[in-house]
Design an enzyme around this catalytic site. Structure first.
Site, PDB file in Angstrom:
ATOM      1  CE  LYS B  98      -2.956   2.850   2.792  1.00 14.57           C
ATOM      2  NZ  LYS B  98      -3.763   3.049   4.000  1.00 14.57           N
ATOM      3  N   GLY B 186     -11.254   7.880   5.818  1.00 11.01           N
ATOM      4  CA  GLY B 186     -12.373   8.789   6.003  1.00 11.01           C
ATOM      5  C   GLY B 186     -13.655   8.136   6.472  1.00 11.01           C
ATOM      6  CG  ASN B 207      -6.149   1.454  11.491  1.00  7.24           C
ATOM      7  OD1 ASN B 207      -4.970   1.198  11.302  1.00  7.24           O
ATOM      8  ND2 ASN B 207      -6.677   1.299  12.706  1.00  7.24           N
ATOM      9  CB  THR B 208      -9.222   5.951  12.545  1.00  5.73           C
ATOM     10  OG1 THR B 208      -7.842   6.051  12.204  1.00  5.73           O
ATOM     11  CG2 THR B 208      -9.465   6.751  13.804  1.00  5.73           C
TER      12      THR B 208
END
Lengths: 69, 268
Positions: B98, B186, B207-208
């Protein structure tokens, strides 16, 4: 022979003359299976860790996977 | 694995949810969240080994069947990104990367021009490159031209949780490229993930959105279901939007006298 000055992960370090990358990792207590090593800007394949003798002024990066997105 | 699979760089996957491994409270929580997400591709970062102490490895949290996707997060130059990718390949024994080349510290927006240059070098070096980029039609064209295996436009800044800020551009990108389109960054909650999939994206990476939830493992499950539901809705094809109501029940045969005409039917 005097000890060799090298840089590991940005910090100066001394190793014995004739020491290999594998010797250095063993000294640092790092299991070789989960790290990769770059020597002077180029990846040093794991198979060469035991053959690669360190030279004064070598710059090493020793890295591992960490959590990330 | 269902029949609705997708492929990138010769690897085929059933899950369309890719998850990161950062920001979790512990390795145990990371492991539980990945398992709940059902993800088959898991991203990891590359960092210097701490020489003074040993930490548990993030690899301990990743189920053995998963495909590792190392990132070049934090890199701000072509050279650093290429070096990081090469070290990751040595470590992970996989050609997948990535690619991230960050161009602005505060927004973590990518340097698209540098990303294209780094992608070209890495493709030439045998990598399967999945680049993080802004949602920009020209950038994704350039990334495809240099041989990227997918494109990963951001939906909103990394870690912002703002959702799909510009669905129109994501649709334009989907029309423009032949490689998989993976919305990366996002996504803040399940409906955001569903929107990305309903637009027709091949997959979503987050992820977040999971790790920063109050209950990350529950959110991982929600994201799994949202990606699956959004994908099914896309395949099913949504009904057209209409300005006025159309009755769902028969408009004739109502009880009572007179013609079966509803009081407020539009006059034709």
């Amino acid at each position: 022979m005097p000890a060799l000055e090298i840089i590991v992960n940005g910090a100066p370090r001394t190793v014995a003359p004739g020491a290999t990358v594998a010797d250095l990792l063993a000294d640092l207590g790092i299991a070789r299976g989960r790290v990769a090593v770059e020597r002077n800007g180029a990846v040093l394949p794991r198979a060469e860790h035991g053959r690669c003798a360190l030279v004064a002024g070598d710059r090493l990066e020793v890295v591992a996977f960490a959590g990330g997105g | 694995m269902s029949n609705d699979v997708w492929s990138v760089g010769g690897h085929t996957f059933g899950s369309r949810l890719l998850v990161g491994t950062g920001k979790y409270a512990s390795i145990d929580q990371t492991r539980a969240a990945i398992a709940a997400s059902g993800a088959e591709i898991v991203t990891v970062a590359l960092r210097r080994v701490k020489l003074d102490r040993t930490k548990p490895s993030v690899l301990d949290a990743i189920p053995s069947g998963c495909t590792l996707l190392p990132n070049t997060a934090g890199c701000t130059t072509v050279d650093d990104a290429v070096r990081t990718a090469r070290l990751s390949r040595e470590l992970g024994m996989s050609e997948l990367v990535k690619l991230e080349v960050i161009g602005d510290e505060r927004t973590l927006y990518p340097d698209n021009a540098a990303t294209v240059r780094a992608a070209e070098i890495l493709v030439g070096d045998g990598f399967t490159v999945l680049p993080y980029c802004t949602a920009d039609v020209v950038t994704v064209k350039r990334l495809c031209e240099v041989g990227c295996a997918a494109v990963m436009p951001l939906a909103a800044p990394i870690g912002s949780g703002l959702g799909i800020l510009n669905p129109h551009i994501i649709k334009l990108i989907l029309e423009m490229v032949d490689v998989p389109v993976i919305v990366d960054a996002g996504v803040g909650t399940a409906s955001d993930a569903a929107v990305a999939m309903e637009l027709g994206c091949d997959a979503v990476l987050m992820n977040t959105g999971i790790a920063a939830a109050k209950e990350p493992v529950l959110m991982a499950e929600a994201m799994r279901e949202a990606v699956s539901a959004g994908r099914k809705a896309f395949r099913a094809g949504r009904m057209p939007r209409r300005a006025y109501a159309t009755a769902s029940s028969p408009e004739t045969g109502l009880i009572g006298d007179g013609p079966a005409k509803l009081p407020n039917s539009p006059v034709s």
